[in-house]
Design an enzyme around this catalytic site. Structure first.
Site, PDB file in Angstrom:
ATOM      1  N   CYS A 149       0.838  -1.202   0.000  1.00 18.71           N
ATOM      2  CA  CYS A 149       0.000   0.000   0.000  1.00 18.71           C
ATOM      3  C   CYS A 149       0.875   1.255   0.000  1.00 18.71           C
ATOM      4  O   CYS A 149       1.438   1.622   1.038  1.00 18.71           O
ATOM      5  CB  CYS A 149      -0.906  -0.035   1.238  1.00 18.71           C
ATOM      6  SG  CYS A 149      -1.954   1.412   1.410  1.00 18.71           S
ATOM      7  N   CYS A 152      -0.471   4.188   2.063  1.00 18.22           N
ATOM      8  CA  CYS A 152      -0.281   4.007   3.500  1.00 18.22           C
ATOM      9  C   CYS A 152       1.182   4.217   3.913  1.00 18.22           C
ATOM     10  O   CYS A 152       1.462   4.837   4.927  1.00 18.22           O
ATOM     11  CB  CYS A 152      -0.652   2.592   3.918  1.00 18.22           C
ATOM     12  SG  CYS A 152      -2.090   1.927   3.093  1.00 18.22           S
ATOM     13  N   ASP A 153       2.095   3.674   3.144  1.00 14.44           N
ATOM     14  CA  ASP A 153       3.476   3.562   3.631  1.00 14.44           C
ATOM     15  C   ASP A 153       4.477   4.440   2.889  1.00 14.44           C
ATOM     16  O   ASP A 153       5.629   4.534   3.304  1.00 14.44           O
ATOM     17  CB  ASP A 153       3.934   2.091   3.544  1.00 14.44           C
ATOM     18  CG  ASP A 153       3.106   1.196   4.450  1.00 14.44           C
ATOM     19  OD1 ASP A 153       2.634   1.702   5.489  1.00 14.44           O
ATOM     20  OD2 ASP A 153       2.920   0.014   4.131  1.00 14.44           O
TER      21      ASP A 153
END
Ligand SMILES: Cc1cc2nc3c(=O)[nH]c(=O)nc-3n(C[C@H](O)[C@H](O)[C@H](O)COP(=O)(O)OP(=O)(O)OC[C@H]3O[C@@H](n4cnc5c(N)ncnc54)[C@H](O)[C@@H]3O)c2cc1C
Length: 321
Positions: A149, A152-153
């Site tokens: 992701c 997200c990261d």
């Protein structure tokens, strides 16, 4: 469709049974948000957690884009908070997985290895799983440099070198997204032709931060505590090489956890359960929320929102039926 309500179909004589108003399958953000809303509507929901309590969010160390946590929140901690909040209003969570379902009549039957449940309404929130490379080091390094992701990261890789694996739209979209943070993004693709659309390909090729290694597969992800590099093999020449990198972002597709419902609910060609804007599936009384029915957004906040919406719809449905 005409349903008989509250008539319990026959079950195995040896298995305990339980009747519930609302059964939620899945304890990720969608399932636990649905449980919270159903509990606050006095529907005493029961959640079957599946093997991943807290869902995929619990796989990541820090979630920084869930509103209400300006400093970020641990993935496991967020799942725990979701659970506590749902339980506070009377939701029950069983550590069990559905193994078969019968949606042909209401109450719907959901069987686990231990028990048969009969539910007047069902919320399916079984999520989806990112496809994995299944190479040594991948599992060990997930959350330590291996990610599925970028939204997200990506932020954790400011100024670092990362690789992106895949050749479809999501791989190139995420590669371009990662250029906001990373100093370089190398796309590794097993072919020399991309499935991604032409415009995306052009944008990626024109971006000075994006490099390509084609006709190549990752055979190993290397690192002690965090990712340090990858072992590559060229599929045409069979030549092995090592590429140092700080992060490996894998975008080789998603598989919705929907096989239980095949033949009973409408799905798209990839197996995502088809639900309308009100989370209603092709069977009245069965709702789907989160990634099991969402190939597009795939975030904690959107999944939780869909779970809440499904529970509101269940409340309306049970009020009328
Ligand atoms: C490594 C990683 C990092 C991420 N980081 C972020 C982030 O920072 N921010 C963000 O917004 N999103 C992030 N995501 C995405 C986010 O986690 C998902 O969008 C979200 O968890 C989807 O929620 P869901 O409830 O639909 O499904 P899931 O979280 O996939 O939960 C599915 C649930 O269903 C259960 N289940 C499956 N089969 C059965 C069964 N047969 N019976 C009963 N239960 C079953 C599982 O045990 C699980 O509890 C990340 C994902 C990953 C993998």
């Amino acid at each position: 469709m005409d349903f008989k309500v509250n008539v319990q179909p026959s079950s195995s004589p040896f298995k305990p049974t339980e009747s519930v108003k609302v059964l939620v399958l899945g304890s990720g953000p969608a399932g636990l948000a649905a449980a919270l809303y159903a509990a606050r509507a006095d529907l005493n929901p029961l959640v079957l957690s599946g093997i991943e309590l807290g869902g995929q969010a619990a796989l990541t160390s820090t979630i920084e884009n869930y509103p209400g946590f300006p400093e970020g929140v641990g993935g496991v901690e967020l799942g725990d908070l979701f659970q506590k909040q749902a339980e506070r209003f009377g939701a029950r969570i069983e550590l069990d997985s559905a193994s078969t379902v019968d949606l042909s009549q209401r109450p719907f039957r959901v069987s686990t290895y231990n028990k048969d449940y009969f539910a007047n309404a069902l919320i399916i929130a079984t999520g989806a799983s990112s496809n994995h490379l299944n190479v040594p080091g991948e599992k060990e390094m997930t959350g330590h440099g291996v990610s599925y992701c970028a939204t997200c990261d990506g932020w954790f890789f400011k100024g670092k070198q990362v690789v992106v694996v895949g050749g479809g739209d999501s791989a190139l979209e995420e590669a371009l997204f990662l250029t906001r943070f990373a100093s370089s993004v190398t796309v590794i693709h097993r072919r020399d032709i991309f499935r991604a659309g032409a415009i995306l390909q052009r944008r990626a090729k024109e971006d000075p931060k994006v490099k390509f290694i084609l006709d190549s597969v990752i055979t190993k992800i290397v690192g002690q505590k965090v990712v340090e590099g990858i072992q590559l093999q060229n599929v045409k020449t069979h030549e092995d090489s090592f590429l140092p990198t700080d992060g490996v972002f894998i975008f080789i597709g998603h598989t919705p956890n929907s096989s239980l419902f095949k033949g009973q609910l409408d799905m798209d060609e990839s197996g995502y359960i088809q639900a309308d804007g009100k989370m209603q599936t092709s069977v009245p009384g069965v709702y789907a929320a989160g990634e099991v029915s969402d190939p597009v957004f795939r975030q904690v906040v959107t999944s939780a929102g869909m779970g809440a919406a499904a529970a509101i719809q269940v409340t309306n449905f049970l009020g009328k039926n």
